[in-house]
Design an enzyme around this catalytic site. Structure first.
Site, PDB file in Angstrom:
ATOM      1  CG  MET A 165      -2.625  -7.522  -7.297  1.00 48.66           C
ATOM      2  SD  MET A 165      -3.223  -6.671  -8.748  1.00 48.66           S
ATOM      3  CE  MET A 165      -3.500  -5.055  -8.087  1.00 48.66           C
ATOM      4  CB  CYS A 191      -1.594  -4.659 -10.967  1.00 54.16           C
ATOM      5  SG  CYS A 191      -1.448  -2.930 -11.347  1.00 54.16           S
ATOM      6  CG  MET A 192      -4.832  -1.619 -11.934  1.00 52.54           C
ATOM      7  SD  MET A 192      -5.572  -2.294 -10.454  1.00 52.54           S
ATOM      8  CE  MET A 192      -7.295  -2.102 -10.811  1.00 52.54           C
ATOM      9  CE  LYS A 219       3.298  -0.115   1.929  1.00 59.52           C
ATOM     10  NZ  LYS A 219       2.779  -1.377   2.417  1.00 59.52           N
ATOM     11  N   GLY A 264      -3.469  -0.958  -6.949  1.00 57.80           N
ATOM     12  CA  GLY A 264      -2.238  -1.179  -6.205  1.00 57.80           C
ATOM     13  C   GLY A 264      -1.266  -0.021  -6.285  1.00 57.80           C
ATOM     14  CD  GLN A 265       1.848   0.443 -10.354  1.00 60.43           C
ATOM     15  OE1 GLN A 265       2.921   1.013 -10.420  1.00 60.43           O
ATOM     16  NE2 GLN A 265       1.316  -0.202 -11.375  1.00 60.43           N
TER      17      GLN A 265
HETATM   18  S1  SF4 Z   1      -1.373   5.451   0.570  1.00 61.11           S
HETATM   19 FE1  SF4 Z   1      -1.150   3.301   1.178  1.00 61.11          FE
HETATM   20  S2  SF4 Z   1       0.971   3.112   1.810  1.00 61.11           S
HETATM   21 FE2  SF4 Z   1       0.498   5.302   1.818  1.00 61.11          FE
HETATM   22  S3  SF4 Z   1      -0.161   5.749   3.927  1.00 61.11           S
HETATM   23 FE3  SF4 Z   1      -1.981   5.293   2.731  1.00 61.11          FE
HETATM   24  S4  SF4 Z   1      -2.342   3.103   3.071  1.00 61.11           S
HETATM   25 FE4  SF4 Z   1      -0.208   3.527   3.665  1.00 61.11          FE
END
Ligand code: SF4
Lengths: 793, 79
Positions: free
Chosen positions: A346, A174-175, A81, A383-384
């Site tokens: 989560m 989420c948190m 990603k 998560g964010q």
């Molecule tokens: S912040 Fe998350 S999505 Fe971005 S490179 Fe690092 S592990 Fe991958």
């Protein structure tokens, strides 16, 4: 480099050198033709890890991304990603960036308007409602992806200028339970340790998290540690799904969905029964019944007595986990002289008993003393990319004010009103309600106008269908980068700049703040959210006859926010713009010192002397600057060590300075399977996509890797229901129904199905539960356990 | 000019290194460059970015692989 090397050979040589370096082979990386590109340091915005990235610009466009080798977060590595970050900027998959403000017309179509017109309409409508129905008739719903400056400006506009506590954000989804867990245990939010603990841990206890797919770069550190010491290091994964993370584990505790409270109490029972307790560390803790500040205090003997109903043998039939496996997990966790890190996301937070589950993990660390030492921590993953910075620390929820302050606390209100320059009476005195409650009030018509910024609640709220209708009826402003399910129901759409098209600070999992610079211009007329908020604030303040925000630039806002944190446990006074720009991986609070090389505290709650004892030193050097291995807030406030959990939050109660081990009765989730709905529906993310897919579905590779939502079904259930791989299956919950193609896989546990939520055309959240009784004590909804039935379609 | 070349590190599941290496050897366009403490270093080369990505996809989905990490992706080809 030989001049005879062709371009192709040169690139291959570069690729080889870099791959070999990252595989642990001794070669120096070389980069090809980088002189053609201008690189700027930024941060990946795809998950809560916060990998530091170097962004290559050519002709005003982002054309390359690579990991920053100087960063203590990812050491130059990125996941799939991360490498695809440039593509999120430029559209794809049939969608283009939003580039002009749009207003919905009578016939439902959208008309392009000027910024002036859009901003005037928004300010006029908000003020009309405030005057007619009071300040609580308007609301802000932000995001863990807003920069801290944006979140701070919005918080000041709504709580300071307008005077409503209707400020919420998607981190509530989420948190919030993790916050509740930290507050109930330590009296202060956020973890004691750091990512660096992963490199020193001997045992990893991963529960309710699929790190291999959702936090891949942190999981790389787990893999590195395990590969270096395969016998010494143990990886335990507790998860109802057989995920890639579980496949990697030495021990997989595959408990039945909803029964993990029993499992965690059973581990505590074994640890205490077998006296794997760290009695020295217990001096800094006490035991208390249930959550909050009112429960009775207990001692170790009483806690032992409380746990006697949770022997591994007693919980085996409830959890489906063999007693001997629970014993083994507890013994690995508590090994004397070894270190343990727990990690979760989560799977624990988005649960009816989310706060209790968080406390139970902290309990294990406190009774074994696996905290405040090298390689030890109870580390909740986010998560964010800015859930911690913009929401938890900055106070972007209804009950909070900047710097971990509480809205209901008069003294806290007075402090913030003074910094903001408003009369204290202008601020609301009581929280209104958590995120889903806010949308319920929107549905009821109590809230007439809402500004939704950088998030997609029409797809992400539980029982989302219900709230899409509410958003359509209200005056709904949506600021975003692409059209999505929420812009579909908006009254006004504001085109936003994203990521390196604007500047700002983001704060991640381990109390880390990093700076994202503006490197390119946004497309068309898109504007930074900070600018949008500032312009609306000016207009609203003028119409209400109040002082406006008082800052013009992001930097001015950051410096004012730093003042809000000065002297608090989340002390970012030392996180100057200059330092944030200079140090790869940023600054970790508490960081009261503005000394350029001081990058904050790597560990919390321990004194300098104690750090010296357990680490053999008091600081750790990075490629630039250093962090202290002790808590600079303890030093600054002269709090007594060697270990001091601040313990001052009202949720936590007395006694000060001690952490609370919470005796919580095990219970299952609100909505468990029954005769009519015999399956558990579990939802979550996949490796290729992030959240509602607004960005990742624009990236061709990620879209092709995982084009649409599906349902994971166990081979046993598929067999029983006569379902074949790829066949259409209908999933029905009491709230809705959806048809998805079946993926028959041992990832799913018999009795449970799993559906990802990235697909905007297959909205699994139309089925998830939104009943307030299903929320955690911190108001977080349950996306992991609700009942459903499964049939061939 | 299209130069779809990437560097990657493939991390096998415990005790699966041999299997991963033999699978990698069978893939056209993949060269194993060495095996280090943190995984198998490979270079991928293909005619188009699409081909390169489809090789990556394939490797990523193998059950014997716990992590596939692109560490270099040639920039000229990013549209
Ligand atoms: S912040 Fe998350 S999505 Fe971005 S490179 Fe690092 S592990 Fe991958």
């Amino acid at each position: 480099m030989s001049m005879k090397l062709s371009r192709r050979e040169f690139i291959k040589a570069s690729a080889t050198a870099i791959a070999m370096t990252y595989a642990g082979l001794a070669v120096k990386p070389v980069f090809a033709k980088e002189s053609e590109l201008k690189f700027g340091r930024s941060q990946c915005r795809f998950c809560g890890t916060g990998c530091t990235v170097l962004v290559g610009i050519k002709d005003g466009k982002v054309v390359a991304v690579k990991g920053d080798a100087d960063s203590p977060v990812n050491f130059g590595r990125l996941c799939m990603k991360g490498y695809k970050l440039p593509e999120i900027l430029y559209g794809g998959g049939g969608k283009k960036r939003l580039t002009k403000p749009l207003i919905r017309q009578e016939d439902g179509s959208f008309k392009e308007v000027s910024w002036e017109e859009a901003l005037d309409l928004i300010a006029d409508t908000f003020v009309d409602n405030i005057k007619k129905f009071g300040p609580d008739s308007v609301a802000w719903y932000g995001s863990g992806q807003n920069t801290t400056e944006e979140a701070y400006a919005a918080n000041k506009l709504f709580k300071g200028i307008i005077g409503t506590a209707n400020v919420e954000g998607n981190p509530r989804l989420c948190m919030a339970s993790a916050v509740g867990g930290y507050l109930n245990t330590f009296g202060t939010d956020e973890p004691a340790g750091s990512y660096d603990d992963l490199d020193l841990a001997d045992c990893f206890f991963i529960i309710g998290a699929n790190m291999a797919e959702q936090h891949p770069m942190l999981f790389r550190r787990v893999i590195d540690r395990k590969s270096a010491y395969p016998d010494r290091v143990k990886v335990i994964v507790a998860d109802p799904r057989y995920t890639p993370t579980a496949r990697y584990a030495d021990l997989h505790l595959q408990f039945k969905s909803g029964t993990d409270m029993y499992l965690l109490n059973a581990m505590a029972q074994v640890i205490i029964d077998e006296d794997l307790v760290d009695h020295e560390h217990l001096k800094y803790c006490t035991f208390k019944k249930e959550l909050g500040s009112s429960g009775e205090l207990m001692n170790l003997e009483e806690f032992k007595e409380f746990l006697k109903d949770y022997t591994p043998e007693k919980v085996e039939s409830i959890t489906g986990v063999k007693a001997e496996d629970i014993r083994l997990a507890a013994s690995w966790f508590a090994r004397k002289g070894y270190s343990t890190v727990s990690l979760w996301t989560m799977g624990l937070n988005q649960r009816t008993k989310g706060v209790q589950l968080n406390c139970q993990v902290h309990n294990l660390h406190l009774i074994t003393g696996k905290i405040g030492k090298p390689g030890c921590d109870s580390l909740s993953l986010t998560g964010q990319p800015n859930a911690c910075g913009g929401t938890r620390e900055q106070g972007g929820l209804t009950h909070l004010l900047p710097g971990h302050r509480l809205l209901a606390n008069e003294e806290h209100r007075r402090q913030i009103a003074e910094i903001w320059g408003y009369p204290v009476e202008q601020l609301p005195t009581k929280p209104t309600g958590p995120a889903v409650n806010m949308f319920m009030r929107l549905e009821k018509g109590d809230i007439k106008a809402i500004w939704i910024n950088t998030t997609n609640p029409a797809q992400s709220l539980p029982n989302a269908d219900r709230y899409r209708e509410a958003m359509r009826k209200a005056f709904t402003v949506v600021s975003d980068i692409y059209p999505d399910r929420t812009t579909e129901v908006a009254t006004a759409i504001l085109p936003s700049a994203m990521w390196v098209e604007k500047e700002g600070v983001m704060g991640q999992t381990d109390r880390r703040s990093q700076f994202i610079p503006k490197l390119i211009d946004p497309p068309g007329e898109a504007k930074p959210d900070f600018w949008q908020i500032k312009e609306v604030a000016k207009r609203i303040a003028k119409k209400l006859g109040r002082k406006d925000l008082g800052f013009e630039t992001e930097e001015e806002a950051w410096n004012e926010y730093r003042r809000c944190t000065k002297g608090t446990d989340v002390d970012l006074w030392g996180a100057t713009r200059e330092k944030l720009k200079a140090h790869a991986g940023g600054v970790q609070w508490p960081c009261p010192s503005t000394d350029f090389d001081n990058r904050g505290s790597n560990k919390r709650f321990i004194s300098k002397e104690y750090a010296k004892k357990v680490f053999g030193k008091t600081t750790k050097k990075y490629s630039t600057g250093y962090v202290t291995l002790y808590d600079q807030h303890l030093e600054d406030k002269k709090l007594e060590g060697p270990v001091n959990y601040y313990g001052t939050n009202p949720l936590h109660g007395e006694p000060k300075g001690k952490a609370l081990i919470r005796a919580v009765n095990a219970e299952v989730d609100f909505e468990m399977p029954d005769k009519e709905y015999p399956y558990v529906l579990n939802t979550g993310r996949v490796i290729e996509h992030w959240h509602t897919g607004t960005m990742t579905m624009r990236v061709r590779l990620l879209r092709e890797l995982n084009p649409e939502a599906y349902v994971e079904i166990s081979p046993q259930d598929a067999d029983r229901l006569g379902i074949k791989n790829g066949q259409n299956v209908r999933i029905t919950s009491p709230r809705g129904s959806i048809v998805l193609s079946a993926w028959i896989t041992d990832r799913a546990q018999p009795g449970m199905v799993f559906v990802p939520w990235f697909d905007e055309n297959k909205l699994i959240n139309d089925l998830t539960v939104d009943d307030p009784k299903s929320w955690s004590k911190a108001g977080e909804p349950n996306y992991k356990v609700c009942k459903c039935k499964v049939e061939r379609a | 000019m299209n130069l779809p070349i990437a560097g990657a590190v493939v991390v096998p599941m415990p005790r699966e290194e041999k299997k991963v290496k033999s699978l990698l050897k069978k893939l056209k366009g993949v060269e194993i460059k060495g095996v280090g403490s943190k995984g198998i270093a490979i270079v991928l080369e293909a005619k188009t970015t699409e081909d390169l990505e489809s090789i990556s996809k394939k490797i990523e989905k193998w059950n014997c692989v716990i992590d596939f990490q692109l560490v270099y992706f040639n920039v000229e080809d990013i549209k």
